[in-house]
Design an enzyme around this catalytic site. Structure first.
Site, PDB file in Angstrom:
ATOM      1  N   GLU A  21     -10.820  -4.418   9.676  1.00  0.00           N
ATOM      2  CA  GLU A  21     -10.219  -3.414   8.803  1.00  0.00           C
ATOM      3  C   GLU A  21     -10.783  -3.587   7.383  1.00  0.00           C
ATOM      4  OE1 GLU A  21      -6.028  -4.304   8.000  1.00  0.00           O
ATOM      5  OE2 GLU A  21      -5.548  -2.214   8.374  1.00  0.00           O
ATOM      6  N   GLU A  27       4.582  -4.020  12.592  1.00  0.00           N
ATOM      7  CA  GLU A  27       3.615  -2.941  12.310  1.00  0.00           C
ATOM      8  C   GLU A  27       2.443  -3.592  11.588  1.00  0.00           C
ATOM      9  OE1 GLU A  27       3.558   0.132  13.127  1.00  0.00           O
ATOM     10  OE2 GLU A  27       5.610   0.666  13.630  1.00  0.00           O
ATOM     11  N   LEU A  28       1.348  -3.829  12.302  1.00  0.00           N
ATOM     12  CA  LEU A  28       0.270  -4.653  11.726  1.00  0.00           C
ATOM     13  C   LEU A  28      -0.979  -3.815  11.435  1.00  0.00           C
ATOM     14  CD1 LEU A  28       0.900  -7.719  14.062  1.00  0.00           C
ATOM     15  CD2 LEU A  28       2.002  -7.141  11.889  1.00  0.00           C
ATOM     16  N   ASN A  59       0.803  -1.240   0.000  1.00  0.00           N
ATOM     17  CA  ASN A  59       0.000   0.000   0.000  1.00  0.00           C
ATOM     18  C   ASN A  59       0.829   1.279   0.000  1.00  0.00           C
ATOM     19  OD1 ASN A  59       0.728  -0.509   2.667  1.00  0.00           O
ATOM     20  ND2 ASN A  59      -1.106   0.453   3.497  1.00  0.00           N
ATOM     21  N   GLY A  87       2.652  -5.223   7.707  1.00  0.00           N
ATOM     22  CA  GLY A  87       1.695  -5.980   6.910  1.00  0.00           C
ATOM     23  C   GLY A  87       0.558  -6.485   7.782  1.00  0.00           C
ATOM     24  N   LYS A 131      12.592  -7.379   1.444  1.00  0.00           N
ATOM     25  CA  LYS A 131      11.680  -8.150   0.589  1.00  0.00           C
ATOM     26  C   LYS A 131      10.419  -7.322   0.384  1.00  0.00           C
ATOM     27  CE  LYS A 131       8.311 -10.803   1.070  1.00  0.00           C
ATOM     28  NZ  LYS A 131       7.612 -10.344  -0.142  1.00  0.00           N
ATOM     29  N   PRO A 132      10.298  -6.668  -0.784  1.00  0.00           N
ATOM     30  CA  PRO A 132       9.097  -5.873  -1.030  1.00  0.00           C
ATOM     31  C   PRO A 132       7.897  -6.767  -1.321  1.00  0.00           C
ATOM     32  CG  PRO A 132      10.485  -5.863  -2.979  1.00  0.00           C
ATOM     33  CD  PRO A 132      11.220  -6.669  -1.934  1.00  0.00           C
ATOM     34  N   CYS A 168      -3.070   1.711   6.968  1.00  0.00           N
ATOM     35  CA  CYS A 168      -3.261   1.005   8.241  1.00  0.00           C
ATOM     36  C   CYS A 168      -3.849   1.918   9.299  1.00  0.00           C
ATOM     37  CB  CYS A 168      -1.932   0.449   8.713  1.00  0.00           C
ATOM     38  SG  CYS A 168      -0.670   1.721   8.731  1.00  0.00           S
TER      39      CYS A 168
HETATM   40  P1  NAD Z   1       0.576  -8.988   3.899  1.00  0.00           P
HETATM   41  O1  NAD Z   1       0.768  -9.349   5.319  1.00  0.00           O
HETATM   42  O2  NAD Z   1      -0.218  -9.891   3.043  1.00  0.00           O
HETATM   43  O3  NAD Z   1       1.995  -8.850   3.177  1.00  0.00           O
HETATM   44  C1  NAD Z   1       2.998  -8.000   3.695  1.00  0.00           C
HETATM   45  C2  NAD Z   1       4.348  -8.521   3.255  1.00  0.00           C
HETATM   46  O4  NAD Z   1       4.560  -9.797   3.854  1.00  0.00           O
HETATM   47  C3  NAD Z   1       4.492  -8.717   1.745  1.00  0.00           C
HETATM   48  O5  NAD Z   1       5.788  -8.362   1.346  1.00  0.00           O
HETATM   49  C4  NAD Z   1       4.288 -10.220   1.592  1.00  0.00           C
HETATM   50  O6  NAD Z   1       4.889 -10.752   0.436  1.00  0.00           O
HETATM   51  C5  NAD Z   1       4.983 -10.712   2.851  1.00  0.00           C
HETATM   52  N1  NAD Z   1       4.635 -12.075   3.245  1.00  0.00           N
HETATM   53  C6  NAD Z   1       3.442 -12.700   3.146  1.00  0.00           C
HETATM   54  N2  NAD Z   1       3.551 -13.981   3.585  1.00  0.00           N
HETATM   55  C7  NAD Z   1       4.840 -14.147   3.973  1.00  0.00           C
HETATM   56  C8  NAD Z   1       5.576 -15.233   4.516  1.00  0.00           C
HETATM   57  N3  NAD Z   1       5.027 -16.430   4.737  1.00  0.00           N
HETATM   58  N4  NAD Z   1       6.879 -15.045   4.798  1.00  0.00           N
HETATM   59  C9  NAD Z   1       7.470 -13.858   4.586  1.00  0.00           C
HETATM   60  N5  NAD Z   1       6.823 -12.777   4.063  1.00  0.00           N
HETATM   61  C10 NAD Z   1       5.525 -12.934   3.763  1.00  0.00           C
HETATM   62  O7  NAD Z   1      -0.015  -7.494   3.896  1.00  0.00           O
HETATM   63  P2  NAD Z   1      -0.470  -6.612   2.659  1.00  0.00           P
HETATM   64  O8  NAD Z   1      -1.774  -7.112   2.137  1.00  0.00           O
HETATM   65  O9  NAD Z   1       0.666  -6.479   1.698  1.00  0.00           O
HETATM   66  O10 NAD Z   1      -0.669  -5.194   3.375  1.00  0.00           O
HETATM   67  C11 NAD Z   1      -1.854  -4.814   3.988  1.00  0.00           C
HETATM   68  C12 NAD Z   1      -1.763  -4.942   5.494  1.00  0.00           C
HETATM   69  O11 NAD Z   1      -0.643  -4.216   5.976  1.00  0.00           O
HETATM   70  C13 NAD Z   1      -2.962  -4.340   6.199  1.00  0.00           C
HETATM   71  O12 NAD Z   1      -3.406  -5.196   7.225  1.00  0.00           O
HETATM   72  C14 NAD Z   1      -2.428  -3.055   6.798  1.00  0.00           C
HETATM   73  O13 NAD Z   1      -3.111  -2.593   7.937  1.00  0.00           O
HETATM   74  C15 NAD Z   1      -1.031  -3.427   7.099  1.00  0.00           C
HETATM   75  N6  NAD Z   1      -0.195  -2.223   7.189  1.00  0.00           N
HETATM   76  C16 NAD Z   1       0.255  -1.859   8.430  1.00  0.00           C
HETATM   77  C17 NAD Z   1       1.007  -0.696   8.559  1.00  0.00           C
HETATM   78  C18 NAD Z   1       1.539  -0.243   9.901  1.00  0.00           C
HETATM   79  O14 NAD Z   1       2.425   0.601   9.926  1.00  0.00           O
HETATM   80  N7  NAD Z   1       1.057  -0.752  11.008  1.00  0.00           N
HETATM   81  C19 NAD Z   1       1.293   0.075   7.427  1.00  0.00           C
HETATM   82  C20 NAD Z   1       0.816  -0.341   6.192  1.00  0.00           C
HETATM   83  C21 NAD Z   1       0.067  -1.504   6.084  1.00  0.00           C
END
Ligand code: NAD
Length: 477
Positions: A381, A256-257, A158, A234, A181-182, A290
């Site tokens: 969310e 940071e979730l 995002n 994430g 890892k993006p 988030c």
């Molecule tokens: P996601 O958890 O699906 O993915 C985030 C990252 O984790 C990606 O790079 C993904 O490839 C990686 N990932 C997924 N599975 C993995 C695994 N098994 N091993 C290692 N890496 C893995 O999240 P998303 O859909 O990309 O982002 C949205 C979420 O992020 C929302 O819940 C949002 O609230 C949260 N977010 C939190 C903040 C914060 O600062 N608290 C900021 C932005 C987004």
């Protein structure tokens, strides 16, 4: 190669030890832009072996980078910040093509990201230790700080640059080296960032980036004993998985979730501030932040005026292509956001919510009233442009509704009353509280959550500690 020339390239790969690696012998993955719905770039994906190569590069570079004097590290960080700003338009277009962010918002994301490099450049220069008073004159006691080591940095789609920038800036300032890892959806922005690092003369191996299958790369990072820290932004589910899987190697973690921010408008609020604050807190990045407000809690007497004012303001938002300069709300919504928007709106309406405003498409801003705690939008969310609105009577009731949440990332409150402001600071169970402020996040203040929103802080004076370890020294004479 200039950043512009890199951006025009067709093929991209991981960045390891100062070089982009494209394995032409293996099939490349086509990356489709959500804007054109057409193949946009081709990706050479990393395997476990390549991830291990990146970890080794970071491990080898660690003693070199940590011995660079902190003010010199600060200079390189400042140069990274300057180059980000110089190349803002390229980054903004790249993010628009990758994930549909309006270019005017993308430009702001670059300013925000550069701000973290400037802030942590200064923090590098203030990495003080401590002299500890000894109980006997024959001893000298002290505490010194050292970088935690190689950091695995895992980020979501995002904010393709900002979520990485908040971590990378602090890690580099502390003297750590990095394997980033993006998100698989947005790796090109991180490739451009790697090129910026090269242009800023960051020594090779200090910043590495791997793109490819998340589980495989994640497992290599998790199991490597050389990786001493994982900083993740994430979803809660992935955060919990990383927490659990880090246990065997006892890595330090920042998580940071997700969030589910309440936005309270008290009856003494400045209505204009409350409405413009709601627009920012809810509709920035089409609600895909988030810290997005998902539930507006409005005190009874101000409710009719707030609804009328908000509806009129939301109707004026310019919806369109993310590539157009005037677009405020992108017509591209992430497929998962689209699904959640549809489900939360359907669920709320089935349970008695009233529609105040709804566009034809899920990316159009939607306002729902009569939201109750039985509805999914109250607890989950949405990550999309839907705001659930509800009324409360007493302040007590307002705080109870706001705190009825498993998450604790951000909360917003609008009031002109000093005592109420103090009550908000004390009573809201959230890590970030915006009082009359719909956009509280800034590099010089800490960002992070409570409860299921995770732990650790990014930005502000305490955040560099996340990337440091303490060593206590006792010298006996
Ligand atoms: P996601 O958890 O699906 O993915 C985030 C990252 O984790 C990606 O790079 C993904 O490839 C990686 N990932 C997924 N599975 C993995 C695994 N098994 N091993 C290692 N890496 C893995 O999240 P998303 O859909 O990309 O982002 C949205 C979420 O992020 C929302 O819940 C949002 O609230 C949260 N977010 C939190 C903040 C914060 O600062 N608290 C900021 C932005 C987004």
């Amino acid at each position: 190669m200039s950043l512009g020339a890199l951006y025009q390239q067709q093929q991209f790969g991981s960045y390891i030890d100062g070089a982009f690696l494209i394995h032409k012998s293996q099939p490349l993955l086509s990356l489709v832009s959500p804007v054109t719905q057409k193949p946009w770039k081709e990706l050479s994906l990393a395997s476990t072996a390549l991830t291990n190569q990146a970890i080794q590069a970071a491990h080898t570079a660690l003693p070199i980078w940590k011995s660079v004097p902190a003010p010199q590290r600060g200079k390189i960080l400042r140069q990274i910040g300057n180059l980000l700003i110089e190349n803002k338009t390229i980054f903004a277009e790249c993010m628009a093509m990758e994930m549909g962010k309006p270019i005017q918002e993308g430009a702001k994301e670059i300013d925000y990201s550069a701000g973290y490099f400037f802030w942590f450049a200064g923090e590098a220069e203030r990495l003080y230790g401590k002299i500890v008073p000894a109980s006997i004159p024959e001893k000298q006691l002290m505490v010194i700080h050292e970088p935690v080591g190689v950091c695995g940095i895992i980020t979501p789609w995002n904010f393709p640059l900002a979520m990485g920038a908040r971590k990378i800036s602090a890690a580099l300032a502390a003297g750590c080296t990095i394997v980033a890892k993006p998100s698989p959806e947005c790796p090109i922005t991180m490739c451009l960032f790697a090129q910026v690092c090269q242009e800023a003369l960051l020594p090779k191996g200090v910043f590495n980036m791997v793109m490819g299958p998340e589980k495989e790369i994640g497992q290599a990072i998790l199991s490597a004993p050389e990786v001493r820290k994982i900083s993740f932004t994430g979803s809660c589910d992935v955060g919990r998985y990383l927490y659990k899987e880090s246990a065997p190697t006892l890595k330090k973690l920042t998580l940071e979730l997700g969030g589910q921010a309440p936005l309270i408008v008290f009856d003494d609020a400045d209505l204009n501030k409350a409405i413009s604050g709601t627009l920012t807190a809810k509709f920035r990045n089409n609600g895909q932040t988030c810290i997005a407000a998902n539930r507006a809690l409005i005190q009874k007497s101000i409710y009719p005026a707030y609804i009328a004012g908000l509806k009129a303001a939301v109707e004026k938002l310019v919806v369109g292509s993310p590539l157009e300069a005037k677009t405020e709300i992108s017509n591209i919504l992430h497929p998962l956001s689209t699904a959640r928007v549809k489900e939360h709106v359907r669920d709320a309406i089935n349970k008695g919510a009233e529609v105040i405003l709804q566009g034809k498409k899920p990316y159009h801003p939607t306002l729902l009233t009569h939201i109750t705690q039985k509805m999914r939008i109250f607890h989950e969310e949405t990550f999309g442009p839907v705001l659930g609105i509800t009324v409360f009577d007493s302040d007590e009731e307002g705080f109870a509704l706001a705190n009825d949440c498993e998450y604790g990332l951000a909360a917003y409150a609008f009031t002109s009353n000093l005592k109420r402001s103090r009550d908000c600071m004390q009573r809201l169970e959230y890590g970030i509280i915006g009082i009359n402020d719909g956009l509280p996040s800034t590099p010089q203040a800490s960002f992070g959550g409570l409860k299921n929103s995770g732990f650790g802080r990014e930005g502000g004076p305490s955040a560099i500690q996340e990337y440091l370890v303490e060593k206590y020294i006792s010298i006996a004479f």
